[in-house]
Motif scaffolding. Structure first.
Motif, short mmCIF file in Angstrom:
data_model
loop_
_atom_site.label_atom_id
_atom_site.label_comp_id
_atom_site.label_asym_id
_atom_site.label_seq_id
_atom_site.Cartn_x
_atom_site.Cartn_y
_atom_site.Cartn_z
N ALA A 45 -1.42 2.73 17.87
CA ALA A 45 0.05 2.62 17.76
C ALA A 45 0.47 1.17 17.60
CB ALA A 45 0.71 3.23 19.00
N LEU A 46 -0.19 0.27 18.31
CA LEU A 46 0.13 -1.15 18.18
C LEU A 46 -0.19 -1.65 16.78
CD1 LEU A 46 -1.17 -2.38 21.66
CD2 LEU A 46 1.21 -2.07 20.95
N SER A 47 -1.29 -1.17 16.21
CA SER A 47 -1.63 -1.55 14.84
C SER A 47 -0.64 -0.95 13.85
CB SER A 47 -3.06 -1.09 14.51
OG SER A 47 -4.01 -1.81 15.27
N TYR A 48 -0.27 0.31 14.07
CA TYR A 48 0.75 0.93 13.23
C TYR A 48 2.04 0.13 13.28
CZ TYR A 48 -1.08 5.39 11.48
OH TYR A 48 -1.75 6.36 10.78
N ALA A 49 2.43 -0.29 14.48
CA ALA A 49 3.68 -1.02 14.65
C ALA A 49 3.68 -2.31 13.86
CB ALA A 49 3.93 -1.29 16.13
N GLY B 170 -9.32 -0.31 19.13
CA GLY B 170 -8.76 0.87 18.49
C GLY B 170 -9.78 1.59 17.65
N VAL B 171 -10.56 0.85 16.88
CA VAL B 171 -11.63 1.44 16.06
C VAL B 171 -12.69 2.09 16.95
CG1 VAL B 171 -13.47 0.97 14.42
CG2 VAL B 171 -11.25 -0.15 14.14
N LEU B 172 -13.12 1.38 17.98
CA LEU B 172 -14.19 1.89 18.85
C LEU B 172 -13.76 3.15 19.60
CD1 LEU B 172 -15.59 -1.47 20.31
CD2 LEU B 172 -16.55 -0.06 18.48
N PHE B 173 -12.54 3.18 20.10
CA PHE B 173 -12.07 4.37 20.82
C PHE B 173 -11.93 5.56 19.87
CE2 PHE B 173 -11.43 1.68 24.38
CZ PHE B 173 -11.22 2.50 25.49
N CYS B 174 -11.51 5.32 18.65
CA CYS B 174 -11.45 6.41 17.67
C CYS B 174 -12.83 6.99 17.42
CB CYS B 174 -10.84 5.91 16.36
SG CYS B 174 -9.05 5.64 16.42
N LEU B 175 -13.82 6.11 17.27
CA LEU B 175 -15.18 6.58 17.04
C LEU B 175 -15.72 7.33 18.25
CD1 LEU B 175 -16.71 3.49 15.17
CD2 LEU B 175 -15.83 5.63 14.20
N ILE C 193 -10.11 15.15 13.78
CA ILE C 193 -11.11 14.28 13.17
C ILE C 193 -10.53 13.52 11.99
CG2 ILE C 193 -12.08 16.04 11.60
CD1 ILE C 193 -14.86 14.84 12.27
N GLY C 194 -9.68 14.16 11.21
CA GLY C 194 -9.05 13.45 10.10
C GLY C 194 -8.14 12.34 10.58
N THR C 195 -7.39 12.62 11.64
CA THR C 195 -6.45 11.63 12.18
C THR C 195 -7.18 10.44 12.76
OG1 THR C 195 -4.94 13.41 12.72
CG2 THR C 195 -4.54 11.30 13.78
N ALA D 150 -8.48 4.73 12.56
CA ALA D 150 -9.48 3.66 12.51
C ALA D 150 -9.22 2.74 11.31
CB ALA D 150 -10.88 4.24 12.44
N LEU D 151 -8.87 3.33 10.18
CA LEU D 151 -8.58 2.54 8.99
C LEU D 151 -7.36 1.66 9.19
CD1 LEU D 151 -9.20 5.16 6.14
CD2 LEU D 151 -10.64 3.19 6.76
N VAL D 152 -6.35 2.14 9.91
CA VAL D 152 -5.16 1.33 10.18
C VAL D 152 -5.52 0.12 11.03
CG1 VAL D 152 -2.95 1.30 11.43
CG2 VAL D 152 -3.52 3.22 9.93
N ASN D 153 -6.37 0.31 12.03
CA ASN D 153 -6.81 -0.82 12.85
C ASN D 153 -7.56 -1.85 12.02
OD1 ASN D 153 -6.14 -0.27 15.81
ND2 ASN D 153 -7.07 1.66 15.24
N VAL D 154 -8.41 -1.39 11.13
CA VAL D 154 -9.13 -2.31 10.24
C VAL D 154 -8.14 -3.03 9.33
CG1 VAL D 154 -10.81 -2.48 8.37
CG2 VAL D 154 -11.27 -0.98 10.32
N GLY D 155 -7.11 -2.28 8.88
CA GLY D 155 -6.11 -2.87 7.99
C GLY D 155 -5.37 -4.04 8.62
N VAL D 156 -5.10 -3.95 9.92
CA VAL D 156 -4.44 -5.06 10.61
C VAL D 156 -5.29 -6.32 10.54
CG1 VAL D 156 -3.76 -5.92 12.89
CG2 VAL D 156 -3.06 -3.64 12.16
N ILE D 157 -6.58 -6.17 10.78
CA ILE D 157 -7.49 -7.32 10.75
C ILE D 157 -7.53 -7.93 9.36
CG2 ILE D 157 -9.88 -8.05 11.06
CD1 ILE D 157 -10.15 -5.80 13.16
#
Length: 481
Positions: free
Chosen positions: A92-96, A437-442, A398-400, A405-412
């Motif tokens: 959510a923080l990355s989305y924001a 965020g990526v690690l918790f999604c995985l 699983i899709g979400t 995860a992609l959104v978190n990578v996008g922030v970086i």
């Protein structure tokens, strides 16, 4: 970047540079600011955007998924909801941050287009179809279960069987699930501002219903019902969190409304974070009240779990009836808001040429994508009527998780590639937050079963076939359209 010479009908094999070509942030924002938001009316403020995200989230898991997740963790379902919330919070923080930097419709599809290129954007958009489209169907199935419960408690089992799907996971044919999707479609066709007002009223109602549940359930709270607190161990908590994560899907719904927000740079980040905080507090309170009021094995397997808890805890049917009425209205608001999000994602993808232009045609009078709304609603209604809840929920999760995860990578990536970009919200503790965020999604993805993985892989193969068969050839970025 130099333009690509191949025309829309070219059969030349795609080059890597074409597949991962970025759509610059400035271009995305400029396109969506033309004509007052590309034809869509800017009518939503912070309250409506927050209600949109809460409406898309609150109720989905608590009313529907609780009975599915409790058998995996027992009373520790409370910790499972916390783990799922932490995972959602990082994302959510990355989305924001991205919503404040790229304030347009399309959610993570638009964000990945600006940071990782067209092929990744397509994959993300295809995953969002799983997140939004399939979750609407899953929630509609749960709505049918509460209709069944309500009818059984008020007008008898015979009429209940006539109106509702067979007991269990729904499907073949769940008429109420199909009806609620079509009702949401009818409301969306009236216009965005009208739908937003109805959704805000529904959000207020559903919060009131859940507070009513907590008050009643806590009067029957017994500490002994929480022992042993972790009967299935840590693995059970992780598995339950993987399912419970479905109940947090939707907090990003505000990010699909970038073209219809009055002040998207300011309000989108606030709405995303605020909605997740409200939902998390409510979920944890309700989960604790439920497992404290009755022994957890009695909750297991129920699709109308909260109504059953009240009936068992109080020994009276009127509380269950009241809860079911609230659930019917509350879950309907989830269907409404998530269906809205799905249509706006397809709208953004259609503007980029990746899906047919019918999805981006806007009614001049209503300022909404009418054909898009009708097509999506009919497809989802059929899905809701024919596919079981459990399979829908797991496939959605699983899709979400991959999209998040992609959104978190996008922030970086965007922090490194565009440090000068105006940001109305910055993810705290960067880069730790998006990495976690990526690690918790995985972690939660790993807790899903092999059948869910097979569905996911099949969905991705179909998506890639559609992209190379249509999207790549018609991409506006590639053809210069």
């Amino acid at each position: 970047m130099s333009p690509v010479s191949a025309g829309p009908g070219s059969a030349a094999p795609p080059r890597r540079s074409q597949l991962f070509r970025l759509k610059p942030v400035d271009v995305i924002v400029a396109q969506h600011e033309e004509a007052g938001g590309s034809g869509l009316r800017r009518s939503m403020g912070l309250l409506q955007l927050t209600a949109l995200s809460i409406g898309a989230t609150l109720g989905t898991g608590i009313f529907v998924i609780l009975g599915e997740a409790v058998p995996l963790a027992g009373p520790a379902i409370v910790l499972a909801f916390v783990l799922a919330a932490v995972t959602a919070l990082f994302s959510a923080l990355s989305y924001a941050e991205l919503a404040g930097s790229i304030p347009v419709s399309g959610s993570s599809y638009s964000y990945t287009y600006a940071t990782m290129g067209e092929l990744v954007a397509w994959v993300c958009g295809w995953l969002l179809m799983l997140e939004y489209g399939v979750s609407v169907a899953a929630v509609a199935v749960g709505w049918g279960a509460y209709i069944d419960d309500l009818a059984a408690n008020t007008i008898g089992a015979v009429l209940s069987e006539a109106l509702s799907a067979p007991p269990g996971d729904g499907g073949v044919v769940n008429v109420p699930a199909m009806v609620v999707v079509l009702l949401a479609m009818a409301l969306l066709l009236r216009g965005t501002s009208e739908s937003a007002r109805v959704n805000t009223a529904m959000v207020v109602l559903k919060v009131g219903v859940l507070l009513f549940f907590c008050v009643v359930a806590f009067t029957a709270f017994r500490a002994g019902n929480l022992a042993p607190f972790v009967p299935m161990g840590v693995a059970g908590i992780t598995a339950a969190a993987s399912q419970a994560f479905f109940s947090y899907i939707g907090f990003d719904a505000a990010s699909t409304a970038g073209d219809e927000a009055r002040d998207p740079r300011r309000d989108l980040p606030r709405a995303i974070v605020l909605s997740l905080l409200v939902v998390t507090v409510v979920y944890c309170l309700v989960a604790l009240a439920a497992v404290g009021a009755v022994p957890w094995p009695q909750i297991s397997g129920s699709e109308a779990a909260l109504a059953d808890v009240l009936a068992l805890a109080t020994g009276q049917t009127w509380t269950a009836v009241l809860l079911s009425i609230g659930a019917v209205i509350a879950i309907a608001s989830v269907v409404l808001t998530v269906l809205y999000g799905q249509t706006r994602i397809l709208y953004a993808m259609s503007r980029d040429g990746l899906v047919p232009p019918v999805f981006s045609r806007v009614s001049r009078r209503r300022r909404i994508p009418v054909a898009n709304t009708v097509i999506v609603s009919v497809v989802i209604a059929l899905l809701a009527g024919l596919v079981p809840l459990g399979e829908l929920a797991n496939a959605t999760s699983i899709g979400t998780l991959f999209a998040f995860a992609l959104v978190n990578v996008g922030v970086i990536i965007l922090r490194r590639s565009r440090p000068d970009l105006p940001r109305t919200f910055r993810t705290p503790l960067y880069p730790l937050t998006p990495v976690l965020g990526v690690l918790f999604c995985l972690l939660l993805v790993a807790g899903l079963g092999s059948a869910t993985w097979l569905v996911f892989l099949a969905w991705m193969l179909v998506g890639l076939a559609v992209y190379f068969g249509y999207g790549y050839r018609h991409s506006a970025l590639r053809t210069g359209a």
